[in-house]
Write a protein that holds these residues in place. Sequence first.
Motif, PDB file in Angstrom:
ATOM      1  N   UNK A   1       0.848  -1.181   0.000  1.00 37.82           N
ATOM      2  CA  UNK A   1       0.000   0.000   0.000  1.00 37.82           C
ATOM      3  C   UNK A   1       0.893   1.243   0.000  1.00 37.82           C
ATOM      4  N   UNK A   2       0.580   2.187  -0.847  1.00 36.13           N
ATOM      5  CA  UNK A   2       1.357   3.421  -0.889  1.00 36.13           C
ATOM      6  C   UNK A   2       0.747   4.440   0.065  1.00 36.13           C
ATOM      7  N   UNK A   3       1.576   5.300   0.547  1.00 39.11           N
ATOM      8  CA  UNK A   3       1.113   6.339   1.462  1.00 39.11           C
ATOM      9  C   UNK A   3       0.530   7.497   0.663  1.00 39.11           C
ATOM     10  N   UNK A   4      -0.499   8.139   1.195  1.00 40.82           N
ATOM     11  CA  UNK A   4      -1.100   9.274   0.486  1.00 40.82           C
ATOM     12  C   UNK A   4      -0.130  10.457   0.419  1.00 40.82           C
ATOM     13  N   UNK A   5      -0.308  11.291  -0.582  1.00 42.18           N
ATOM     14  CA  UNK A   5       0.545  12.461  -0.780  1.00 42.18           C
ATOM     15  C   UNK A   5       0.486  13.431   0.396  1.00 42.18           C
ATOM     16  N   UNK A   6      -0.637  13.469   1.085  1.00 38.73           N
ATOM     17  CA  UNK A   6      -0.841  14.436   2.153  1.00 38.73           C
ATOM     18  C   UNK A   6      -0.256  13.998   3.497  1.00 38.73           C
ATOM     19  N   UNK A   7       0.252  12.773   3.602  1.00 41.43           N
ATOM     20  CA  UNK A   7       0.671  12.222   4.901  1.00 41.43           C
ATOM     21  C   UNK A   7       1.746  13.062   5.581  1.00 41.43           C
ATOM     22  N   UNK A   8       2.801  13.410   4.864  1.00 47.59           N
ATOM     23  CA  UNK A   8       3.890  14.170   5.485  1.00 47.59           C
ATOM     24  C   UNK A   8       3.407  15.547   5.945  1.00 47.59           C
ATOM     25  N   UNK A   9       2.589  16.218   5.140  1.00 45.65           N
ATOM     26  CA  UNK A   9       2.053  17.533   5.518  1.00 45.65           C
ATOM     27  C   UNK A   9       1.154  17.414   6.748  1.00 45.65           C
ATOM     28  N   UNK A  10       0.356  16.355   6.814  1.00 43.44           N
ATOM     29  CA  UNK A  10      -0.509  16.151   7.975  1.00 43.44           C
ATOM     30  C   UNK A  10       0.321  15.902   9.230  1.00 43.44           C
ATOM     31  N   UNK A  11       1.393  15.131   9.096  1.00 45.77           N
ATOM     32  CA  UNK A  11       2.273  14.872  10.239  1.00 45.77           C
ATOM     33  C   UNK A  11       2.934  16.164  10.706  1.00 45.77           C
ATOM     34  N   UNK A  12       3.350  16.999   9.776  1.00 43.01           N
ATOM     35  CA  UNK A  12       3.947  18.287  10.140  1.00 43.01           C
ATOM     36  C   UNK A  12       2.922  19.172  10.838  1.00 43.01           C
ATOM     37  N   UNK A  13       1.676  19.138  10.368  1.00 51.36           N
ATOM     38  CA  UNK A  13       0.620  19.916  11.031  1.00 51.36           C
ATOM     39  C   UNK A  13       0.371  19.401  12.451  1.00 51.36           C
ATOM     40  N   UNK A  45      10.640   1.836  13.464  1.00 53.57           N
ATOM     41  CA  UNK A  45       9.659   1.914  12.390  1.00 53.57           C
ATOM     42  C   UNK A  45      10.217   2.745  11.240  1.00 53.57           C
ATOM     43  N   UNK A  46       9.448   2.830  10.174  1.00 51.46           N
ATOM     44  CA  UNK A  46       9.841   3.662   9.044  1.00 51.46           C
ATOM     45  C   UNK A  46       9.396   5.096   9.292  1.00 51.46           C
ATOM     46  N   UNK A  47       9.932   6.012   8.512  1.00 51.49           N
ATOM     47  CA  UNK A  47       9.522   7.418   8.605  1.00 51.49           C
ATOM     48  C   UNK A  47       8.037   7.542   8.280  1.00 51.49           C
ATOM     49  N   UNK A  48       7.572   6.801   7.303  1.00 51.54           N
ATOM     50  CA  UNK A  48       6.158   6.850   6.929  1.00 51.54           C
ATOM     51  C   UNK A  48       5.271   6.388   8.082  1.00 51.54           C
TER      52      UNK A  48
END
Length: 125
Positions: A1-13, A45-48
């Motif tokens: 499963x691929x991670x959504x494009x918004x994941x990193x931005x959501x984590x930063x928020x 764990x992974x960064x994702x």
Amino acid sequence: MTNPDWLEAAAEHSARVPEMLGSVFAWYRDLEELSVEALARKLECTVETLHWVSLCRKPEGSAFSEHVNQIAERFRVNAFELSGLLRDMEFSAGLIAQQASPVEPEERAMLLAARDRTRPPEKKP
């Protein structure tokens, strides 16, 4: 499963929302001078995966251990490391709060005496 494009931005928020684990992780990384990658390694764990965990609410209260275990199981992170990190940050927050509202020595002695008085008497063997 691929991670959504918004994941990193959501984590930063989530780093700016005190109720989220992302804020705890950001504060911990600042205090320990760690990169996101180093924190992910610490939690095994992974960064994702760390990004996903950042979106969880911060475990608190009487269900703390249960919630930490649920998060660890769901995302396959090291529960012991996660719990220790969260407890360390709770302790640090308590120290900062104590420094922000200093108690005079006389008041501190009275508070300690009051706290001691509320403890049940110790049983002697």
